[in-house]
Motif scaffolding. Structure first.
Motif, mmCIF file in Angstrom:
data_model
loop_
_atom_site.group_PDB
_atom_site.id
_atom_site.type_symbol
_atom_site.label_atom_id
_atom_site.label_comp_id
_atom_site.label_asym_id
_atom_site.label_seq_id
_atom_site.Cartn_x
_atom_site.Cartn_y
_atom_site.Cartn_z
ATOM 1 N N VAL A 1 -49.168 -6.141 25.271
ATOM 2 C CA VAL A 1 -48.723 -5.189 26.302
ATOM 3 C C VAL A 1 -47.403 -5.640 26.936
ATOM 4 N N ALA A 2 -47.390 -6.864 27.452
ATOM 5 C CA ALA A 2 -46.218 -7.333 28.194
ATOM 6 C C ALA A 2 -45.006 -7.434 27.266
ATOM 7 N N GLY A 3 -45.206 -8.093 26.115
ATOM 8 C CA GLY A 3 -44.103 -8.245 25.170
ATOM 9 C C GLY A 3 -43.605 -6.893 24.702
ATOM 10 N N GLY A 4 -44.529 -5.995 24.401
ATOM 11 C CA GLY A 4 -44.162 -4.679 23.878
ATOM 12 C C GLY A 4 -43.312 -3.876 24.850
ATOM 13 N N PHE A 5 -43.767 -3.765 26.090
ATOM 14 C CA PHE A 5 -43.003 -2.970 27.057
ATOM 15 C C PHE A 5 -41.651 -3.603 27.348
ATOM 16 N N LEU A 6 -41.635 -4.910 27.453
ATOM 17 C CA LEU A 6 -40.392 -5.589 27.808
ATOM 18 C C LEU A 6 -39.349 -5.462 26.708
ATOM 19 N N VAL A 7 -39.803 -5.642 25.469
ATOM 20 C CA VAL A 7 -38.850 -5.591 24.369
ATOM 21 C C VAL A 7 -38.367 -4.153 24.165
ATOM 22 N N THR A 8 -39.225 -3.182 24.449
ATOM 23 C CA THR A 8 -38.803 -1.784 24.371
ATOM 24 C C THR A 8 -37.717 -1.516 25.401
ATOM 25 N N ASP A 9 -37.934 -2.049 26.591
ATOM 26 C CA ASP A 9 -36.938 -1.868 27.641
ATOM 27 C C ASP A 9 -35.618 -2.518 27.252
ATOM 28 N N ARG A 10 -35.731 -3.704 26.657
ATOM 29 C CA ARG A 10 -34.520 -4.425 26.246
ATOM 30 C C ARG A 10 -33.734 -3.604 25.220
ATOM 31 N N MET A 11 -34.456 -2.960 24.314
ATOM 32 C CA MET A 11 -33.773 -2.148 23.309
ATOM 33 C C MET A 11 -33.159 -0.905 23.939
ATOM 34 N N LEU A 12 -33.949 -0.220 24.778
ATOM 35 C CA LEU A 12 -33.480 1.046 25.333
ATOM 36 C C LEU A 12 -32.267 0.835 26.228
ATOM 37 N N LYS A 13 -32.213 -0.339 26.847
ATOM 38 C CA LYS A 13 -31.089 -0.664 27.717
ATOM 39 C C LYS A 13 -29.777 -0.630 26.923
ATOM 40 N N MET A 14 -29.860 -0.909 25.618
ATOM 41 C CA MET A 14 -28.642 -0.987 24.804
ATOM 42 C C MET A 14 -28.104 0.383 24.410
ATOM 43 N N PHE A 15 -28.979 1.400 24.456
ATOM 44 C CA PHE A 15 -28.515 2.727 24.034
ATOM 45 C C PHE A 15 -27.648 3.342 25.123
ATOM 46 N N LYS A 16 -26.356 3.440 24.839
ATOM 47 C CA LYS A 16 -25.449 3.989 25.846
ATOM 48 C C LYS A 16 -24.645 5.133 25.270
ATOM 49 N N ARG A 17 -24.254 6.033 26.166
ATOM 50 C CA ARG A 17 -23.379 7.120 25.731
ATOM 51 C C ARG A 17 -21.956 6.631 25.754
ATOM 52 N N GLU A 18 -21.117 7.447 25.123
ATOM 53 C CA GLU A 18 -19.698 7.123 25.138
ATOM 54 C C GLU A 18 -19.178 7.252 26.565
ATOM 55 N N LYS A 19 -18.353 6.280 26.955
ATOM 56 C CA LYS A 19 -17.750 6.385 28.295
ATOM 57 C C LYS A 19 -16.586 7.358 28.212
ATOM 58 N N LEU A 20 -16.636 8.359 29.071
ATOM 59 C CA LEU A 20 -15.554 9.354 29.001
ATOM 60 C C LEU A 20 -14.551 9.124 30.119
#
Lengths: 472, 93
Positions: free
Chosen positions: B74-93
């Motif tokens: 549980v802990a590892g799964g949620f944390l690592v998901t958050d770590r990945m999602l944090k990297m998804f960024k839109r283009e800075k306009l």
């Protein structure tokens, strides 16, 4: 009264988790969705502790602390490149936990257990054990501790069949066995499950890993759901059921992307055997001109890179196609530099992502996101495949099977009929691959035949792209 | 509560899972999978109850092991998901 309050709380948590998953629809809200899911899970766990008056049980609190600590350490310190292994490992832990819970319920409780409990318990033991041993084998494969090629035992298919048959016999027998027949009830399902998990996973080769990983993910959900039935736990049934079916959907999506079925993957039909691999040369499409190919020398490589630089320099629209080779050589950072350079020159650059590129579903997207490539540039195959036609340069970085045009023509090969990215329709194709060996599927790639509009830059992708960058 | 309640719930959950995932873009398949992975650690709830009511020491030790494993999940799964999602960024306009 109080019991009902906890039931309602559980229900609220399930609804919260569902809405959290809904937020995963879009990258803008996905992070919030994950936090909502985590928050609901935390509330549900606390509710479980309080409603069952577990709080005074120090050993359990310590166990939870220990687990949370290890989990956090793993999540924080494991490198992004090791993500497929970590996901598989965590998955294996979940499966093992479910199997152990079923074991404890079946053997440990003093109360009489019903037939339904024994039946679901036995199923949970099997599925949990399969998940555990299958995931551990997958971790070993992904981590390079054992070969990523399919390992096929003599009579593998028969062994699988026999194990499945035994499982099909043991589960109903366990359901009607007397309480004292603990061995029948517990040990056999565990052993058979462990064996089947190993048989299943060693058979799966590298490029089929996305399918295997999502299947194991689904199994861990199914194991949880059945354990939920065993323990009459509303929350576990609901969440486990969601995860189980979600995993099946994802597995189906992966299979569709490879034009194979789950049975094909598990029986190893998607990869040729080693001997067939060596003789796979005769199946190429033969549409490209065939001149003899010289052995590349340092000068010819430098000349090729110059040529590639010039071609890209003259291009307006470029599509980059990443594959597992990019992950292997960690070339995503060079790819990002090239993207920045090209965009600064006013060129249109996109990424075409094949659904099964890499070793887990969505692998390429995570790597490129890590290198800070904006996600709006990452286009799924369906939306971008028609665009190669009016693209000046398709830049292939470590991808082979997913761009192999032979998939459209070479009937009888494992990749025949698999949807591929149409890089061959671009005006120029630049390929930065390690070598010209056939990919995992063992089918020769006609793109490697010398042609006027194809430039092969062989070698480590990160190195090649670094040199290419200097020419841009 | 009727005997049929949990099986029906399971079917409903399966349908919900099917519907939910079909809408997720392939861009997010990895974080989605690892988030799902974290959720499968829900079995921790079953582990806690089973262990709390276990009688023999052997069962209690095993139960604690299950709690440790599920909490890592549980802990590892949620944390690592958050770590990945944090990297998804839109283009800075």
């Amino acid at each position: 009264m109080q019991e009902n309050i906890y039931k309602l709380l559980d229900l609220a948590c399930v609804i919260g988790i569902v809405s959290g998953i809904r937020l995963m629809n879009s990258p803008k809200t996905a992070r919030r969705g994950n936090l909502v899911g985590a928050g609901c899970m935390l509330i549900a766990i606390i509710a479980t502790l309080i409603s069952n008056q577990i709080v005074p049980a120090k050993a359990l609190l310590i166990s939870m602390g220990l687990g949370a600590g290890i989990g956090c350490l793993l999540a924080v310190y494991v490198a992004m490149t090791q993500m497929p292994q970590l996901v598989a490992l965590l998955n294996g832990f979940g499966g093992a936990a479910s199997a152990i819970v079923a074991f404890v319920v079946l053997t440990g409780s003093t109360a009489a257990i019903s037939g339904v409990t024994r039946l679901t318990g036995a199923i949970a033991l099997v599925v949990g054990s399969v998940t555990f041993s299958g995931s551990i084998v997958a971790v070993a494969k992904l981590d390079g501790r054992i070969t990523s090629l399919p390992i096929i035992l003599r009579g593998h298919f028969i062994l699988n069949l026999l194990t499945l048959m035994f499982i099909a016999i043991v589960i109903p027998v366990a359901a009607v066995a007397s309480r004292n027949a603990t061995i029948m009830l517990c040990v056999l399902p565990i052993v058979l499950g462990l064996i089947f998990g190993v048989l299943l996973a060693i058979r799966v080769g590298g490029a089929d890993m996305p399918i295997a990983i999502s299947l194991l993910n689904s199994l861990s959900g199914i194991a949880a759901a059945t354990v939920g039935l065993t323990t009459s736990n509303f929350l576990v049934v609901a969440v486990g059921g969601i995860v189980g079916s979600a995993g099946i959907v994802l597995t189906k999506i992966m299979c569709r992307a490879m034009n194979s079925s789950i049975i094909d993957v598990l029986t190893g039909k998607t990869a040729l055997s080693t001997t067939a691999r060596a003789s796979a040369g005769s199946v190429d499409a033969g549409t490209l001109s065939k001149t003899t190919q010289g052995v590349p020398t340092a000068e010819s490589i430098a000349a090729d890179i110059d040529e590639a630089g010039a071609v890209i320099g003259g291009a307006k629209k470029i599509i980059i196609v990443p594959g597992y080779g990019m992950a292997l050589s960690q070339a995503q950072f060079q790819v990002k530099q090239i993207l920045t350079r090209l965009e600064a020159k006013g060129k249109e650059v996109k990424f075409a992502i094949h659904p099964v590129a890499g070793r887990m579903p969505g692998h390429m997207n995570v790597l490129l996101a890590e290198a800070e490539v904006p996600y709006d540039k990452l286009c799924p195959m369906e939306s971008v495949n028609d665009e190669f036609r009016d693209t000046d340069v398709a830049l292939v970085v470590g991808a082979n099977d997913v761009v192999n045009p032979a998939a459209k023509t070479a009937s009888g090969t494992p990749i025949y009929g698999m949807p591929v990215l149409n890089v061959d329709e671009a005006a120029y194709v630049i390929i930065c691959n390690k070598d010209t060996c056939p990919g995992y599927a063992g089918v020769k790639n006609p793109l490697y035949l010398p042609a006027k509009n194809i430039i092969l830059l062989l070698g480590d992708a990160a190195e090649t792209l670094g040199k290419l960058l200097e020419k841009l | 509560m009727s005997d049929l309640f949990l099986p029906i719930l399971l079917i409903l959950a399966a349908v919900a899972g099917y519907k939910l995932i079909s809408d997720v873009p392939s861009l997010l398949h990895t974080p989605l999978m690892s988030g799902m992975n974290a959720l499968s650690g829900v079995t921790v709830s079953g582990a806690l109850v089973a262990t709390a009511f276990a009688v023999s020491t052997q069962s209690q030790v095993l139960g604690c092991a299950a709690v440790v494993l599920a909490t890592i999940n549980v802990a590892g799964g949620f944390l690592v998901t958050d770590r990945m999602l944090k990297m998804f960024k839109r283009e800075k306009l």
